[in-house]
Design an enzyme around this catalytic site. Structure first.
Site, mmCIF file in Angstrom:
data_model
loop_
_atom_site.group_PDB
_atom_site.id
_atom_site.type_symbol
_atom_site.label_atom_id
_atom_site.label_comp_id
_atom_site.label_asym_id
_atom_site.label_seq_id
_atom_site.Cartn_x
_atom_site.Cartn_y
_atom_site.Cartn_z
ATOM 1 C CE LYS A 150 -1.549 1.676 4.091
ATOM 2 N NZ LYS A 150 -1.343 3.094 4.435
ATOM 3 C CG ASN A 151 2.383 2.692 3.557
ATOM 4 O OD1 ASN A 151 1.228 3.040 3.324
ATOM 5 N ND2 ASN A 151 2.827 2.462 4.781
ATOM 6 C CB CYS A 189 -4.457 11.177 11.946
ATOM 7 S SG CYS A 189 -2.825 10.439 11.925
ATOM 8 N NE ARG A 240 1.141 10.498 9.773
ATOM 9 C CZ ARG A 240 0.597 9.614 8.925
ATOM 10 N NH1 ARG A 240 -0.646 9.209 9.103
ATOM 11 N NH2 ARG A 240 1.291 9.148 7.915
ATOM 12 C CG ASP A 254 3.528 1.749 9.351
ATOM 13 O OD1 ASP A 254 3.206 2.629 10.177
ATOM 14 O OD2 ASP A 254 3.730 2.000 8.149
ATOM 15 N NE ARG A 272 -7.158 4.872 5.795
ATOM 16 C CZ ARG A 272 -6.680 6.015 6.221
ATOM 17 N NH1 ARG A 272 -7.047 6.474 7.388
ATOM 18 N NH2 ARG A 272 -5.838 6.712 5.497
HETATM 19 C C1 EPZ Z 1 4.734 6.924 5.972
HETATM 20 O O1 EPZ Z 1 4.076 8.083 6.425
HETATM 21 C C2 EPZ Z 1 3.697 5.808 5.998
HETATM 22 N N1 EPZ Z 1 2.569 6.173 5.151
HETATM 23 C C3 EPZ Z 1 3.228 5.557 7.423
HETATM 24 O O2 EPZ Z 1 2.382 4.418 7.393
HETATM 25 C C4 EPZ Z 1 4.436 5.230 8.303
HETATM 26 O O3 EPZ Z 1 4.006 5.091 9.634
HETATM 27 C C5 EPZ Z 1 5.464 6.345 8.198
HETATM 28 O O4 EPZ Z 1 5.837 6.571 6.811
HETATM 29 C C6 EPZ Z 1 6.745 6.061 8.971
HETATM 30 O O5 EPZ Z 1 7.322 4.872 8.496
HETATM 31 C C7 EPZ Z 1 2.641 6.027 3.848
HETATM 32 O O6 EPZ Z 1 3.644 5.648 3.296
HETATM 33 C C8 EPZ Z 1 1.411 6.302 3.059
HETATM 34 P P1 EPZ Z 1 7.054 10.243 7.801
HETATM 35 P P2 EPZ Z 1 4.806 9.510 6.296
HETATM 36 O O7 EPZ Z 1 6.991 11.548 7.102
HETATM 37 O O8 EPZ Z 1 5.731 9.489 5.166
HETATM 38 C C9 EPZ Z 1 7.705 13.570 11.141
HETATM 39 C C10 EPZ Z 1 0.450 3.154 7.834
HETATM 40 O O9 EPZ Z 1 -0.045 2.676 8.887
HETATM 41 N N2 EPZ Z 1 7.517 14.551 10.068
HETATM 42 O O10 EPZ Z 1 8.159 9.319 7.447
HETATM 43 O O11 EPZ Z 1 3.748 10.531 6.343
HETATM 44 C C11 EPZ Z 1 6.444 12.769 11.410
HETATM 45 O O12 EPZ Z 1 5.555 13.454 12.265
HETATM 46 C C12 EPZ Z 1 0.998 4.559 7.781
HETATM 47 O O13 EPZ Z 1 0.492 2.520 6.773
HETATM 48 C C13 EPZ Z 1 7.706 15.891 10.344
HETATM 49 O O14 EPZ Z 1 8.033 16.289 11.472
HETATM 50 O O15 EPZ Z 1 5.647 9.510 7.642
HETATM 51 C C14 EPZ Z 1 6.994 11.501 12.006
HETATM 52 O O16 EPZ Z 1 7.297 11.679 13.361
HETATM 53 C C15 EPZ Z 1 0.733 5.340 9.020
HETATM 54 N N3 EPZ Z 1 7.517 16.796 9.322
HETATM 55 C C16 EPZ Z 1 8.311 11.309 11.248
HETATM 56 O O17 EPZ Z 1 8.624 12.606 10.703
HETATM 57 C C17 EPZ Z 1 7.192 16.400 8.069
HETATM 58 O O18 EPZ Z 1 7.055 17.262 7.176
HETATM 59 C C18 EPZ Z 1 8.258 10.313 10.136
HETATM 60 O O19 EPZ Z 1 7.082 10.521 9.361
HETATM 61 C C19 EPZ Z 1 7.014 15.039 7.805
HETATM 62 C C20 EPZ Z 1 7.195 14.134 8.827
#
Ligand code: EPZ
Length: 438
Positions: A22-23, A129, A134, A321, A413
Site C-alpha cells: 500500500k505505502n 490523526c 503529522r 507500522d 484501508r
Molecule cells: C509513511 O508516512 C507511511 N505512510 C506511514 O504508514 C508510516 O508510519 C510512516 O511513513 C513512517 O514509516 C505512507 O507511506 C502512506 P514520515 P509519512 O513523514 O511518510 C515527522 C500506515 O499505517 N515529520 O516518514 O507521512 C512525522 O511526524 C501509515 O500505513 C515531520 O516532522 O511519515 C513523524 O514523526 C501510518 N515533518 C516522522 O517525521 C514532516 O514534514 C516520520 O514521518 C514530515 C514528517
C-alpha cells in the site's frame, strides 16, 4: 457499520499470498501525474486508500482503470486484483480538496508531482490523526528549496513555481529522523527540475526505492535511493511505463506475527525477507522460527514466547507500522517487555482496547510496558487506526471466546481482504454488517 467477529483459539496453518505494498502504491500512483502516456502498475492492492488515491487522481485529470485479475486465486485465499492503468488526460486541474486529503494523508504525495509538472498545486493541509501530530513542514521546506513558493489560503497550502524547479543540495532530516513521503515528494519534483538535486538525510525505506525505480523506468536519472543520500539529475520529461509494486512488508510482518501468536505455521508467498530484517531479529528473540526460500517466508512457533524490548526506528530499524501488532504478541510472552516508539510517540491507542481483552499494558511517555499474561479473553473492541486494528485482530485470533472488532473500515484501508486470507489458513473470522453476516 461493519465488524469482524473472531472465535479465537485456532492454530493457523497454510499459505497466504502477500499483496503489493500500500505505502509504495500510493506515492507511485501520485508520481504517474508526471508522466506522458499510460503507466501500467501491477500488484496494486485493492484497498480503500487505493480507491481514494484513484479518486484524487481522477479529480486531477487522470484516467484510472483497473484491469481484470491476471492470475487465479491462490491457496484458497482471495483473487488479487489485475493491473491498474493511469493516464493523464487533463493537466489543468491542480486542487487536492479537503474532502479527500482529510480521509487520507498520503494525498500529500501529489504536491511534488503537481508542482514539477503543472507548476501549481493547492493541497488541503492535513490535520492531526489517531497516531499523532503529522506535520508537512519538511515537504514544504524541501520543495521551497527547489524554488516553489507557498502560501496558506483557507486551510490549504497553495504552491507555485515560476518557470521550472531548480535542483540544489538539501538536508531533509526532521526531529524524528527522515520522512518517507517527504523524501518521495522531493525526489519526484527533482526528477523534472533543472540540474542536480542531492537529498541528504533521505529516508531509506524500500517504498522510497520502489518509487525511484518507477521514476527511472519513466526516464528519470536517480542514484543512491535506499541510502541516506539520493542524487537526481533533472530531465525534461517522463514517459509512462510498466511497474511491479514491491510486496507489502507490513502485511507480511502482520501475518508472521499471526503465525507466532497462534502457535501456527504459515508460508507467506511473494514477499521479501530482506525488507523485514529487524522484524525477523525481534521475532527470533521472541522464539519464533523464521526461514525463507526464494520469495517465500516460513514462519512458525510452537512454544511459550519470550519477552523482548523493541524500539521503532526509521528503516532498516523496526517499523512503527508493526509496533501495535508486536505489542499484541508480547501481551502473551513470558515476562516484561518494553516497546518504545520513536516515530510517533503517541501511537498507543491500541493499549486501551488490548487491556479490555485482559492484557497488562501501560503507557509511560513514548513507551509501553507490557507484562505478559497466560491468556487473553474475547471482548467487543473498537478499531481506531489501521495498524492498531490489525493488533486487535491478532489478539482476537488467540483470545478465549469471541472477539468483535467494530469499525473495520480502518483495516480495509491497508489490509487486502484480511478476513479471507486468515479464514483460508484456519481462522474463524467473519465480517458482519450491523450484527448480521456481511
Ligand atoms: C509513511 O508516512 C507511511 N505512510 C506511514 O504508514 C508510516 O508510519 C510512516 O511513513 C513512517 O514509516 C505512507 O507511506 C502512506 P514520515 P509519512 O513523514 O511518510 C515527522 C500506515 O499505517 N515529520 O516518514 O507521512 C512525522 O511526524 C501509515 O500505513 C515531520 O516532522 O511519515 C513523524 O514523526 C501510518 N515533518 C516522522 O517525521 C514532516 O514534514 C516520520 O514521518 C514530515 C514528517
Amino acid at each position: 457499520m461493519e465488524s469482524f467477529v473472531i472465535r479465537g483459539g485456532q492454530r493457523l496453518k497454510g499459505k497466504i499470498e502477500i499483496s503489493g505494498s500500500k505505502n509504495s502504491s500510493l506515492p507511485i500512483m501520485a508520481a504517474c501525474l508526471m508522466a506522458d502516456g499510460r503507466t501500467r502498475l501491477h500488484r496494486v492492492p485493492r484497498l480503500s486508500d487505493i480507491s481514494t488515491m484513484s479518486k484524487l487522481l481522477g479529480e486531477l485529470g487522470c484516467h484510472v482503470y483497473r484491469n481484470e485479475p491476471d492470475s487465479p486465486p491462490a491457496y484458497g485465499g482471495p483473487a488479487l486484483d489485475g493491473p491498474l492503468d493511469i493516464e493523464v488526460l487533463d493537466t489543468d486541474k491542480c486542487v487536492a480538496s479537503h474532502d479527500i486529503v482529510s480521509t487520507m494523508r498520503a494525498s500529500i504525495s501529489v504536491l511534488g508531482p503537481l508542482l514539477a509538472r503543472r507548476g501549481k498545486a493547492t493541497v488541503s493541509i492535513p490535520g492531526g490523526c489517531q497516531i499523532g501530530d503529522r506535520p508537512i513542514d519538511i515537504h514544504l521546506r524541501g520543495l521551497a528549496k527547489l524554488g516553489a513558493v507557498f502560501h496558506d489560503v483557507d486551510g490549504n497550502v497553495v504552491g507555485e513555481v515560476k518557470g521550472r524547479l531548480k535542483g540544489c543540495r538539501m538536508y531533509l532530516g526532521g526531529p524524528q529522523g527522515p520522512t518517507v513521503l517527504g523524501t518521495i515528494n522531493i525526489m519526484c519534483a527533482a526528477a523534472l527540475a533543472e540540474g542536480q538535486t542531492i537529498i541528504v538525510g533521505a529516508a531509506c525505506e524500500p517504498e522510497v526505492s520502489d518509487c525511484a525505480e518507477l521514476l527511472i523506468k519513466m526516464g528519470a536519472r536517480i542514484t543512491g535511493h535506499g541510502t541516506p543520500e539520493i542524487r537526481i539529475e533533472g530531465v525534461d520529461r517522463l514517459t509512462g511505463t510498466e511497474h511491479y509494486v514491491i510486496p507489502d512488508r507490513i502485511e507480511c510482518g502482520t501475518f508472521m506475527i499471526a503465525a507466532a501468536i497462534t502457535n501456527g505455521e504459515l508460508e507467506l508467498k511473494h514477499c521479501n525477507l530482506d525488507h523485514l530484517f529487524a522484524v525477523t531479529d525481534r521475532l527470533e528473540d521472541v522464539g519464533v522460527n523464521v526461514s525463507r526460500e526464494n520469495g517465500t517466508i516460513f514462519c512458525s512457533s510452537a512454544r511459550r514466547l519470550n519477552a523482548v524490548d523493541v524500539t521503532t526506528q526509521p528503516y532498516p530499524g523496526f517499523p512503527t507500522d508493526l509496533q501495535a501488532q508486536l505489542l499484541a504478541l508480547l501481551c502473551l510472552a513470558d515476562g516484561m517487555s518494553i516497546v518504545s516508539e520513536r516515530i510517533y510517540p503517541d501511537r498507543f491507542v491500541h493499549i486501551g482496547e488490548l487491556r479490555r481483552m485482559g492484557a497488562r499494558v501501560r503507557k509511560e511517555g513514548s513507551a509501553a510496558i507490557v507484562q505478559g499474561v497466560k491468556e487473553l479473553q474475547g471482548a467487543t473492541v473498537m478499531a481506531s487506526d489501521l495498524r492498531a486494528s490489525a493488533a486487535l485482530v491478532l489478539a482476537g485470533l488467540v483470545a478465549k471466546g469471541t472477539t468483535r472488532i467494530d469499525r473495520v473500515y480502518h483495516i480495509d484501508r491497508g489490509y487486502e481482504r484480511i478476513e479471507q486470507k486468515l479464514a483460508a489458513v484456519g481462522a474463524q473470522i467473519e465480517r458482519v454488517k450491523d450484527g448480521r453476516p456481511g
